[in-house]
Design a protein around this motif. Structure first.
Motif, mmCIF file in Angstrom:
data_model
loop_
_atom_site.group_PDB
_atom_site.id
_atom_site.type_symbol
_atom_site.label_atom_id
_atom_site.label_comp_id
_atom_site.label_asym_id
_atom_site.label_seq_id
_atom_site.Cartn_x
_atom_site.Cartn_y
_atom_site.Cartn_z
ATOM 1 N N LEU A 12 -32.305 -5.217 -12.037
ATOM 2 C CA LEU A 12 -32.391 -4.031 -11.184
ATOM 3 C C LEU A 12 -32.212 -4.345 -9.700
ATOM 4 O O LEU A 12 -31.971 -3.437 -8.905
ATOM 5 C CB LEU A 12 -33.723 -3.309 -11.408
ATOM 6 C CG LEU A 12 -33.936 -2.777 -12.823
ATOM 7 C CD1 LEU A 12 -35.197 -1.929 -12.890
ATOM 8 C CD2 LEU A 12 -32.743 -1.975 -13.301
ATOM 9 N N SER A 13 -32.311 -5.627 -9.328
ATOM 10 C CA SER A 13 -32.117 -5.956 -7.910
ATOM 11 C C SER A 13 -30.675 -5.721 -7.485
ATOM 12 O O SER A 13 -30.388 -5.595 -6.298
ATOM 13 C CB SER A 13 -32.494 -7.414 -7.642
ATOM 14 O OG SER A 13 -31.533 -8.286 -8.201
ATOM 15 N N LYS A 14 -29.766 -5.648 -8.467
ATOM 16 C CA LYS A 14 -28.346 -5.533 -8.121
ATOM 17 C C LYS A 14 -27.783 -4.128 -8.334
ATOM 18 O O LYS A 14 -26.652 -3.864 -7.957
ATOM 19 C CB LYS A 14 -27.524 -6.512 -8.968
ATOM 20 C CG LYS A 14 -27.877 -7.961 -8.681
ATOM 21 C CD LYS A 14 -26.954 -8.903 -9.416
ATOM 22 C CE LYS A 14 -27.331 -10.338 -9.127
ATOM 23 N NZ LYS A 14 -26.618 -11.280 -9.959
ATOM 24 N N CYS A 15 -28.553 -3.261 -8.962
ATOM 25 C CA CYS A 15 -28.010 -1.941 -9.299
ATOM 26 C C CYS A 15 -27.828 -1.098 -8.046
ATOM 27 O O CYS A 15 -28.738 -1.002 -7.214
ATOM 28 C CB CYS A 15 -28.937 -1.228 -10.273
ATOM 29 S SG CYS A 15 -28.356 0.413 -10.737
ATOM 30 N N PHE A 59 -33.393 2.069 -8.514
ATOM 31 C CA PHE A 59 -32.434 2.583 -9.498
ATOM 32 C C PHE A 59 -32.688 1.855 -10.804
ATOM 33 O O PHE A 59 -32.709 0.625 -10.826
ATOM 34 C CB PHE A 59 -30.995 2.307 -9.040
ATOM 35 C CG PHE A 59 -30.729 2.681 -7.603
ATOM 36 C CD1 PHE A 59 -30.188 1.754 -6.719
ATOM 37 C CD2 PHE A 59 -31.002 3.957 -7.132
ATOM 38 C CE1 PHE A 59 -29.926 2.088 -5.400
ATOM 39 C CE2 PHE A 59 -30.748 4.297 -5.799
ATOM 40 C CZ PHE A 59 -30.213 3.356 -4.939
ATOM 41 N N GLN A 70 -22.807 -8.643 -2.963
ATOM 42 C CA GLN A 70 -23.926 -9.247 -3.706
ATOM 43 C C GLN A 70 -23.773 -10.761 -3.741
ATOM 44 O O GLN A 70 -24.762 -11.493 -3.621
ATOM 45 C CB GLN A 70 -23.971 -8.678 -5.126
ATOM 46 C CG GLN A 70 -25.178 -9.121 -5.955
ATOM 47 C CD GLN A 70 -26.496 -8.681 -5.366
ATOM 48 O OE1 GLN A 70 -26.714 -7.505 -5.070
ATOM 49 N NE2 GLN A 70 -27.398 -9.622 -5.148
ATOM 50 N N LYS A 101 -30.294 -1.841 -0.844
ATOM 51 C CA LYS A 101 -30.000 -3.223 -1.228
ATOM 52 C C LYS A 101 -30.062 -4.172 -0.044
ATOM 53 O O LYS A 101 -29.819 -5.377 -0.189
ATOM 54 C CB LYS A 101 -28.614 -3.330 -1.861
ATOM 55 C CG LYS A 101 -28.429 -2.492 -3.115
ATOM 56 C CD LYS A 101 -29.104 -3.082 -4.325
ATOM 57 C CE LYS A 101 -29.936 -2.044 -5.017
ATOM 58 N NZ LYS A 101 -30.749 -2.518 -6.100
#
Lengths: 263, 817
Positions: A10-13, A70, B33, B55
């Motif tokens: 979930l850190s990348k969503c 998310f 990322q 993010k």
């Protein structure tokens, strides 16, 4: 086929929703009518035509720091699958070698026991067909050596699919990298779910995510206690009758003169 | 972009400002990322906490329209903390150049630069135009600029920069932007750390920076920062526009805007009657001995372009005379077109793959303008608000005489051709399936149209007979994209010997260095020369090898120019050709040749007395501009308020708005071009943006059920504080209105928007997406759903791009029917 795990980091969503669209695309599912009810989340929940859903959650810390979480929600494909346990139709819910828990909607009788047994409220009822539907982990794609559609479509590497040990190792490595409240979710629940999260917050922070998911004890009571006990009682009853018949013989009617028995 | 998408992964600090890549360029986030995974920082500055902010390691809010204040403060921070890369700016920029002592900065000149002629009002100057004579350099007798290599002279560009931005104190910036002071300084600190020679910072921006009356100066401010920090030409650096459409890069490369010809040659004006005049006026000259001055080759490119249009038989001067010329100083951009259309000055209009009824700023004016046309051709996949304008909300078909033709066209996967991405990569696309029904690829439609027009000219003549009949058109009866691609690359039109090698007539030109001014070569777009050669269609290459390790992938597709992936890469090395960042080198000199990316010219490093060249080869003097005299509104960026702004005065100076902005209320259509600034009827700042699920005005995506399911309706995002003030609940249906129009929207009440404190007062901001329109879904309802019904028809003085990102509205609790 080896046992697989789908790692959802979930850190990348970024909530791009490629997974939602790819799933509908692969499964030939139609769009459902929706309105904007004050959120980006749509449809509002999983439904018979929506097997995966991105859940949006705004979090404001006391110091004003903002977070927007998310979460890709879908069937967790549990090892100790409540749906499979509760389903009364033999062969309706089965497990594949890779770990997919597949609900064959054509065999479904629409009793909805699976929904009540699921700790995550995943299986969805369609009033039109009176059957239940849920993510089947693209077991048809897996049979051809492909990965599930959502994993294929995800552009950021949030959803990854691979051998169980490798994915769990990746999950633990990622949690170490992230630090803070990050944790792996799923590997310790329900004998291990096959969809495993890397959470960035503590589990209790997330909406609609049980901290200690378990199948309702009523199901255990029903399937693991009452059912065997009932079976035992029933068969035992039958057995006792048979034993009595063997030992005591059939019941013979008494004679009208006095009922003396022959020696 | 100066760099490219994959290169983001090389960055140590990614600044996202004026864009939201996590949401709107989702695949790019893969590379962002990767940068984060390698320890890079993602810093997000945005009026709203976006998906990208979610993010990021650092988020700072700022009020829409205050970017120059924010960036100006960063420039001051970099300078006073000595975080700039001194060797870089001394060697590779005009920081050392001495400026005309008559030049005045806004701090000494009522908020404007020297040389402004305009009408003075209580808001400062309006309708101004600069005489840029004082924005010049002091010259030596040999024609080179005077320089102070110590960077100390008070008239040198560096010291003027310092003086100009000394006014952008933290307190002043906070007052203008509303950014909390601690967040402001945290952003400055993070980003300025990339000033170290081996560190790279990159800026990812999009319409959030360009769609302002100070749009170009927003970019200028960041360019200055990137130069100060030595981030140009390096891996993980650069100035990177995230383009808003899959092939808009291609469209600008091929000259679809009025002011340019293919390859960024300038459109000829009436004061250039001959090709010689054109070349004279458009070919820069320099006396700087180490400047490559690549635009000095302009005559080769203009000649080759004319040959491409008119072939080898028509003399070059005749071919030039056939080109349409624009009136000097006249503007034919989008806003002007629709203003003139409203005034009845157009009979016909091709709305080709666009939807102006929703995409044009001040859309009410656009829609009414369309009603003045005699005919319109709507080339698109689906019916849209433009083709069907006559039955839209507020329209009476009985009163409209416009004849509309709908030409259905093929979608991108239904035709073969190329697109050029933001990273300048030309990528060939194959045809996957046939277009449905009678839909045709655009190329075939244009081809048929041209053949018919030519046939009519042959039969009946017309106003421009020779320019039409003498055009070469060798692309097949049915359009052949390969033939066009080769024409764009260019051919030798006769046998030509260059440096002892013979190039045969009819062969494809291998690179633009072989293009000739004498008419012996053709090229439909010189920057694409080299894309389709005897070695084949380079844009179709799909090599996945990357020996460089920096994500260069030189064998995947083809980048202009000459497959150079990171431009200005000669600035990534020191004078001897050694990379500043040895762990991510772009090019490096091994003593005899360059290794790595295609260098910005094969010449040896600068240290070579005889042959070394400066890195910024497209600038006449070979150096990048700290002081930039070529723009309409100033050699340095200066903060001005948006045309519609929430406060009475510009806290920075007595000049309220950009003085050179064209103000339509005067010669536009006053009742439609209304403006409302600091008006109690419209007290809320409004900005526009996108969602992942919809594309542009939703012409294709609203018709795609899976996408409409995800984002079904027009919405307006607002803070909880504003909702409470107004009594709105989350999900309630409200109306957003500006001086120009009204739209209905669903209120999304969210903590991701917070009120700002600007110049001591609370200022609320809301945001709306621009993807919706009445034509679908529910056309019979004729709903007002398009964001551009609200936006002002006012544009940047350099580009005329409309200011859709900062204008004033009110939000009220009832829908308009």
């Amino acid at each position: 086929m080896k046992e697989k795990i789908m790692l959802v980091d979930l850190s990348k969503c970024t909530a791009c929703r490629s997974c939602q669209v790819a799933c509908k695309n692969w499964n030939g599912l139609p769009a459902v009518p929706t309105i904007n009810s004050g959120t980006y989340q749509n449809p509002p929940d999983l439904n018979a035509k929506t097997y995966t859903l991105i859940r949006f959650q705004e979090l404001e810390a006391r110091d004003g720091a903002m977070k927007w979480l998310f979460r890709n929600d879908k069937c967790f494909h549990c090892t100790d699958a409540g749906c499979m346990k509760a389903c009364p139709v033999p062969g309706c819910i089965t497990r594949t070698e890779s770990g997919a828990v597949v609900l064959d909607s054509t065999k479904c009788i629409g009793c909805k026991y699976c929904y009540h047994a699921c700790p995550f409220s995943v299986p969805q009822f369609d009033a039109a067909t009176e059957k239940m539907y849920k993510c089947h982990w693209c077991h048809d794609r897996q049979a051809e050596g492909r990965i599930p559609a959502c994993a294929k479509a995800c552009p950021t590497g949030t959803i990854q699919f691979g051998d169980k040990d490798a994915m769990l190792a990746l999950a633990n490595k990622r949690v170490k990298e992230l630090g803070g409240d990050a944790s792996v979710y799923g590997d310790k629940h329900l004998d291990g779910t096959h969809v495993v999260y890397v959470l960035t917050e503590k589990p209790e922070v997330y909406d609609n995510l049980p901290v200690h998911p378990k199948i309702s004890p009523l199901i255990f009571l029903w399937k693991d206690v009452l059912k065997p006990f009932s079976m035992l009682t029933f068969l035992g009853g039958l057995g006792a009758c048979a034993l009595y018949y063997l030992i005591k013989g059939p019941k013979r009617p008494k004679f009208e003169e006095g009922g003396e028995k022959h020696e | 972009m100066t760099n490219h998408w994959i290169d983001f992964r090389n960055s140590d600090c990614i600044l996202v400002m004026g864009s939201n890549p996590a949401c709107n360029h989702p695949v790019s986030f893969k590379w962002i990322q990767k940068a984060i995974d390698k320890g890079g920082k993602l810093v997000c500055v945005d009026p709203r906490f976006t998906q990208t902010a979610a993010k990021s390691s650092l988020y700072a809010p700022l009020r829409s329209g205050s970017d120059i204040a924010f960036l100006g403060g960063m420039i001051k921070y970099i300078l006073e903390n000595n975080l700039y890369f001194e060797d870089y700016i001394r060697q590779y920029t005009n920081a050392t150049y001495l400026v005309n002592p008559e030049f005045k900065l806004p701090g000494d000149n009522d908020g404007v630069f020297s040389g402004l002629a305009g009408t003075k009002t209580r808001e400062g100057y309006v309708s101004g135009k600069y005489d840029r004579a004082t924005w010049s350099f002091q010259m030596n007798d040999d024609g080179t600029a005077k320089k102070d290599l110590t960077l100390q002279d008070p008239n040198c560009a560096f010291q003027l920069l310092k003086k100009h931005f000394s006014r952008y104190t933290v307190e002043k910036v906070v007052e203008i932007t509303g950014t909390p002071k601690d967040k402001l300084l945290a952003v400055y600190k993070s980003y300025a750390a990339t000033g170290k020679p081996d560190k790279a910072g990159t800026i990812l921006y999009a319409m959030g920076w360009t769609q302002h009356t100070v749009g170009v100066q927003n970019i200028r401010a960041m360019s200055i920062i990137q130069l100060l920090l030595g981030n140009m030409g390096v891996a993980g650096g650069g100035v990177n526009a995230l383009r808003g459409e899959a092939n808009v890069q291609g469209s600008t490369d091929h000259g679809l805007l009025f002011h340019i010809l293919p390859g960024y040659l300038k459109t000829p004006t009436a004061s250039m009657p001959t090709l010689a005049d054109y070349n004279e006026k458009n070919t820069p000259k320099t006396k700087e001995p180490k400047s490559a001055n690549w635009w000095g080759n302009t005559p080769k490119y203009s000649a080759s372009l004319l040959r491409s249009f008119y072939g080898a038989e028509v003399p070059l001067d005749d071919a030039y005379s056939y080109l349409p010329k624009i009136d000097d100083g006249a503007n034919y951009s989008w806003l002007t077109i629709f203003d003139k259309m409203y005034k009845g000055q157009f009979s016909g209009f091709f709305a080709w793959g666009q939807n102006p009824a929703c995409s044009g700023a001040n859309a009410n004016k656009v829609r009414q303008a369309l009603a003045k046309l005699k005919w319109m051709v709507n080339v698109n996949l689906f019916p849209n608000e433009t083709g069907d304008f006559w039955k839209g909300p507020g329209m009476n078909p009985a009163e409209i005489d416009t004849e509309v033709f709908m030409l259905p066209c093929a979608a991108s996967m239904e035709k073969e051709g190329s697109i050029s991405n933001s990273g300048r990569w030309m990528q060939w696309r194959y045809k996957a399936t046939n277009a449905p029904g009678v839909a045709m690829p655009d190329g075939e439609i244009i081809s048929e149209l041209f053949h018919k027009v030519r046939e009519l000219y042959q039969k009946d003549g017309g106003p421009v007979t020779d320019p039409i009949l003498k055009l070469t058109w060798d692309y097949g009866k049915a359009f052949d994209p390969h033939a066009v691609a080769k024409e764009i690359n260019g051919y030798f039109l006769e046998d030509k010997e260059i440096d002892g090698k013979l190039y045969k007539k009819g062969s494809l030109v291998p690179a633009f260095k072989f293009l000739q001014a004498d008419g012996s070569t053709s090229s439909g777009c010189w920057v694409y020369c080299g894309s389709y050669t005897a070695d084949g269609n380079k844009s179709a290459k799909r090599g996945k090898d990357d020996p460089t390790g920096i994500g260069q992938y030189s064998n995947w597709a083809w980048a202009w120019p000459v497959n150079r992936r990171i431009i200005y890469n000669r600035a990534s090395v020191d004078l001897s050709g050694k990379p500043y960042a040895p762990d991510k080198p772009v090019i490096s000199w091994d003593g005899t040749a360059w290794k790595g990316d295609v260098p910005d010219g094969p010449w040896p490093p600068l240290a070579s007395e005889a042959d070394g060249k400066l890195p910024f080869i497209m600038k006449p003097d070979g150096v990048a501009s700290i002081f930039g005299p070529g723009l309409a509104d100033g050699p340095f960026p200066e903060h001005y308020e948006p045309l519609e702004c929430p406060i009475e005065k510009n806290p920075m100076s007595p000049q309220f708005v950009n003085p050179t902005v064209k103000r339509w209320e005067k010669d536009g259509v006053p009742e439609l071009d209304k403006r409302a600034s600091c008006d109690p009827r419209y007290p809320i700042v409004c900005t526009t943006y996108r969602v992942s699920e919809h594309w542009q005005t939703g012409v294709m995506t609203r018709w795609t059920p899976w996408l409409l399911e995800l984002q079904p309706e027009m919405f307006v995002e607002m803070s909880r504080e504003l909702a409470e003030l107004k009594g709105f609940k989350n999900g309630e249906r409200v109306m957003v209105k500006s001086a120009r129009g009204e739209v209905n929207a669903v209120a999304i009440v969210t903590p991701r928007f917070k009120p700002f404190t600007i110049a001591g007062q609370i200022v609320h901001e809301v945001g709306i997406p621009w993807h919706y329109g009445w034509r679908y879904p529910n056309p019979e309802k004729k709903e007002l759903r398009s964001a551009n019904l609200l936006t002002p028809s006012i544009g940047d003085p350099n580009t005329m791009i409309p200011e859709s990102k900062a204008f004033m509205v009110d939000v009220i609790g009832k829908e308009v029917k």
